[in-house]
Design an enzyme around this catalytic site. Structure first.
Site, PDB file in Angstrom:
ATOM      1  N   HIS A  82       0.823  -1.081  -0.069  1.00 19.61           N
ATOM      2  CA  HIS A  82       0.219   0.164  -0.027  1.00 19.61           C
ATOM      3  C   HIS A  82       0.833   1.292  -0.066  1.00 19.61           C
ATOM      4  O   HIS A  82       1.346   1.538   1.193  1.00 19.61           O
ATOM      5  CB  HIS A  82      -0.944  -0.127   1.030  1.00 19.61           C
ATOM      6  CG  HIS A  82      -1.848  -1.208   1.187  1.00 19.61           C
ATOM      7  ND1 HIS A  82      -3.155  -1.182   0.597  1.00 19.61           N
ATOM      8  CD2 HIS A  82      -1.581  -2.274   1.769  1.00 19.61           C
ATOM      9  CE1 HIS A  82      -3.558  -2.531   0.856  1.00 19.61           C
ATOM     10  NE2 HIS A  82      -2.787  -3.182   1.605  1.00 19.61           N
ATOM     11  N   ASP A 171      -8.143  -5.434  -2.568  1.00 13.84           N
ATOM     12  CA  ASP A 171      -7.539  -5.659  -1.303  1.00 13.84           C
ATOM     13  C   ASP A 171      -8.050  -4.701  -0.220  1.00 13.84           C
ATOM     14  O   ASP A 171      -8.111  -3.538  -0.317  1.00 13.84           O
ATOM     15  CB  ASP A 171      -6.133  -5.798  -1.536  1.00 13.84           C
ATOM     16  CG  ASP A 171      -5.522  -5.960  -0.020  1.00 13.84           C
ATOM     17  OD1 ASP A 171      -5.600  -6.890   0.514  1.00 13.84           O
ATOM     18  OD2 ASP A 171      -4.658  -5.056   0.531  1.00 13.84           O
ATOM     19  N   ASP A 323       2.380  -6.791   2.519  1.00 15.84           N
ATOM     20  CA  ASP A 323       1.315  -6.014   2.888  1.00 15.84           C
ATOM     21  C   ASP A 323       1.573  -4.914   3.626  1.00 15.84           C
ATOM     22  O   ASP A 323       0.668  -4.208   4.641  1.00 15.84           O
ATOM     23  CB  ASP A 323       0.105  -6.929   3.896  1.00 15.84           C
ATOM     24  CG  ASP A 323      -1.190  -6.447   3.962  1.00 15.84           C
ATOM     25  OD1 ASP A 323      -1.443  -5.337   3.342  1.00 15.84           O
ATOM     26  OD2 ASP A 323      -2.042  -7.078   4.789  1.00 15.84           O
TER      27      ASP A 323
END
Lengths: 441, 318
Positions: A82, A171, A323
């Site tokens: 991210h 996601d 992640d």
């Protein structure tokens, strides 16, 4: 008007232009694609690999890197990141995020679509693509599966695939509707493009940590293992039904792993990834009440961690992906219930793997590197055979045994929410090279 | 300090965040001191000067009637200066952070903080960020240590030796901070602890804490020496895992009829507030076995003891 990006003035890119000729001397080349490990020099010319051979003589004006005692490997690929831009630039942006990446040896990454605006159309996608051009790190933006990630209407996939999207992912949220999931997998099948699934049934998952003895003693609301595995089971069935390609993101429980193992045995097009925190930590850490251990999926039990190790070894788990989820400290430094989910990962992916997998003999170095180089690239249908004459020099030079202490204040991310603060790690990236640029630690 | 309570002993713990991690000696010292304060409460004056000059802030981020009044009463009986602060924790979420709120209050020169909060572990945040003594008045479904201490005091008054005695917590275990703190405290005193309730209200792996589990209230009634009847939170439950209050009352509500099968000297506790006709019937709530109002009085006495004993650390908590 000048384009403004929050904080971007605070972080300059950490790479330099690669000299015209660079010779990496005396290193051990480790190539997970050919599964070969050999002593060799590598000559880079104009950013491309010119020669791979022993005892290459440095020409005049050629810069030398002494890699004696070091490994030279393809650049790492983190398929789950991210970057927070656009929308949350106080947490991370393209420059700070890719600085963190190259410090961790990551030369390419897949960025998730839960930004504001959401990456659910070609226009946002192309805008991002133009803004990440010219960095050392290749940012592969992954568009959402559905508009605003709401799980209802699928995005214009044909157009996005044409524009370069290697996969789709909602996601951050699971896709509730089985019908939507079926539609997405069936539609994406036309391009051979995988759907990356965040497996979570939200009708279960209202909690903040794993359901276990720890949640019982701590009195915390919980996200049971079945919230994940029931979604994995469903989407395997849908993938079977439509002959689609599905990749499960951040699997964390033994039940999901077993389902993936069986699906693979049947020959279904199913792959999955695990995060470094899920192979190294358990939900006991939540007993500290530190929000650095609040992530989704949550840290699980030792039994789950053991199952992850086994699945990494036998190939059930294809890839390791972080992640990477930066959050500014004012958002994290609150009561556990109120803190957002997520921890940093880019800068500690490699060292966590060396520390918790390779040194603990769960995986060999080669097996580990495969999961952060070749396999993620294969899942996303990208070129994975990289150490070859004529290819862009996309390389990492690392010291496998170098010991260091993770210090949240020294990380390159704009945020500090690492779950490895103060942890002693082994393995340090010293040089990261890509796109005619070089980062030196 | 005051003459009425002479204690040279000190608690090992500097704050009271939970029963877990405490030692039996600390609990014994608190109970012993509580009995002395109970005698104070029986005098016409009801008051001592033990905490004169000490400022205590009661921060309640969740609704509470009994616990809040009990703490305030205890603080006033000890002659402390008392400040009350109440807000919903959801309002904290929107505006100022908990740490900022607490630091601002501490900057006004305070000594002790009593806090109730919806999030487990919120007290640890306070402890890490303040210099004041922190007392947990309930954090989510995690711990409610002063409740466990007053429950323990009420049990020990009737049954001085708990070793081998079976104490059953009945009802909503999964959402109960009272249950967790009671389990830790009772085990320190050597009691056998059992939980009883519908399967959906029993949390995962609780038997790994060395606790017996039964869904059968009749069995629990027959084998228990003490039963602590937990409140069913009316607003919370009915839905996927709880059919109705009617069914709950029929199978897990304590009635005199069911108690007929119990040991003669069974003791009934309830931490309050009671839902009469749901988890407990009138004739039990007002009957011979219950010690419910003793619990309330013991609550004030034991909170006086806790405040007093922890005040020894003021200025040097860290």
């Amino acid at each position: 008007m000048k384009r403004m990006i929050n904080n971007i003035s605070l972080c300059e890119p950490l790479y330099k232009t690669l000299p015209k000729k660079v010779l990496i001397k005396n290193g051990t080349v480790i190539d997970p694609f050919s599964e070969k490990e050999y002593e060799s020099d590598i000559l880079i010319s104009n950013g491309k690999i010119e020669k791979i051979a022993k005892n290459i003589k440095a020409e005049k004006g050629c810069e030398e890197i002494d890699a004696k005692g070091l490994f030279v490997s393809p650049g790492f690929f983190d398929m789950h990141v991210h970057l927070r831009e656009p929308g949350y630039e106080q947490a991370e942006n393209f420059v700070s995020g890719t600085n963190a990446a190259m410090a961790g040896g990551v030369t390419a990454l897949a960025a998730m679509a839960n930004t504001t605006p959401c990456v659910d159309n070609k226009f946002v996608y192309n805008d991002i693509k133009s803004r990440v051009k010219g960095l050392l790190v290749d940012v592969h933006q992954i568009p959402a599966v559905t508009i605003r990630r709401e799980g209802k209407t699928i995005v214009e996939m044909t157009e996005l695939v044409e524009a370069g999207a290697p996969a789709f992912s909602d996601d951050g949220s699971g896709i509730r509707s089985s019908e939507t999931m079926k539609g997405a997998l069936e539609y994406a099948k036309m391009f051979g493009t995988p759907i990356l699934v965040h497996p979570e049934d939200h009708t279960f998952a209202e909690g903040v940590m794993n359901e276990s003895l720890s949640s019982t003693e701590l009195g915390m609301s919980y996200i049971p293992a079945i919230a994940e595995s029931i979604n994995v089971a469903r989407d395997i069935e849908i993938a079977r039904y439509v002959d689609g390609t599905v990749h499960f993101q951040h699997v964390s429980v033994k039940e999901s792993i077993e389902l993936v193992r069986k699906a693979k045995k049947e020959g279904l097009k199913v792959t999955c990834e695990v995060t470094p925190h899920h192979f190294s930590l358990t939900d006991d850490m939540v007993r500290t009440f530190s929000t650095d251990y609040k992530m989704n999926p949550p840290l699980r039990t030792q039994e789950d961690v053991d199952a992850v190790h086994k699945a990494l070894k036998d190939g059930t788990i294809d890839a390791i992906a972080t992640d990477h989820a930066p959050h500014p400290s004012e958002k994290k430094n609150v009561e556990f219930d109120f803190a957002p989910f997520g921890v940093l990962g880019l800068e500690t992916m490699f060292s966590a793997g060396i520390t918790y997998l390779v040194r603990k003999k769960k995986l060999s170095l080669m097996e580990f590197l495969k999961k952060i180089t070749v396999n993620p690239r294969k899942i996303l249908n990208l070129e994975a055979d990289m150490i070859k004459k004529g290819k862009t020099a996309e390389l990492v030079i690392f010291d496998k045994d170098k010991k260091w202490k993770v210090d949240r204040r020294k990380l390159n991310s704009l945020s500090i929410n690492t779950c490895f603060h103060d942890d002693t790690h082994y393995g340090k990236v010293l040089y990261t090279i890509n796109n005619g640029k070089i980062f030196k630690a | 300090m005051d003459d009425t309570v002479k204690g040279t002993k000190l608690l090992k713990t500097k704050h009271l965040l939970g029963i877990k991690g405490m030692c039996r000696e600390d609990l014994e010292l608190i109970l012993q001191t509580s009995e002395s304060f109970k005698q104070v409460l029986d005098t016409p004056n009801k008051k001592v000067a033990a905490l004169k000059g000490v400022t205590v802030v009661n921060m309640f981020f969740e609704n509470s009637t009994r616990t809040k009044i009990s703490f305030e009463m205890a603080e006033k009986r000890l002659s402390a200066d008392v400040v009350n602060f109440a807000a919903s924790s959801s309002s904290l979420k929107k505006g100022e952070t908990l740490i900022d709120t607490a630091k601002n209050i501490e900057a006004m020169k305070i000594d002790m903080v009593v806090m109730r909060h919806s999030t487990p572990g919120a007290h640890k945040m306070l402890m890490d960020n303040l210099n004041s003594i922190i007392i947990n008045a309930g954090d989510g479904a995690h711990e409610h240590p002063t409740q466990a201490i007053l429950d323990l005091m009420s049990i020990v008054q009737k049954k001085p030796n708990l070793k081998g005695k079976r104490v059953t917590l009945v009802g909503d275990i999964v959402h109960s901070r009272v249950a967790m703190s009671n389990i830790h405290a009772l085990k320190l005193y050597g009691a056998k602890v059992q939980v009883c309730g519908p399967s959906t209200l029993i949390p995962k792996d609780i038997e790994k804490m060395g606790v017996e589990v039964t869904y059968d209230l009749d069995e629990a009634i027959r084998n228990s020496d003490v039963m602590n009847i937990l409140r069913i939170q009316l607003e919370r439950h009915v839905g996927a895992s709880f059919p109705s209050l009617r069914e709950y009352h029929n199978y897990w509500g304590i009635t005199n009829e069911k108690l007929a099968r119990a040991k003669n000297d069974i003791l009934i506790l309830h931490p309050g507030p009671m839902n009469r006709g749901v988890e407990i019937d009138d004739d039990v709530a007002d009957g011979d076995h219950q010690v419910i109002l003793d619990q309330v009085l013991n609550g004030v006495a034991s909170r006086m003891a806790i405040l007093y004993l922890l005040s020894a650390n003021i200025g040097g908590a860290k």
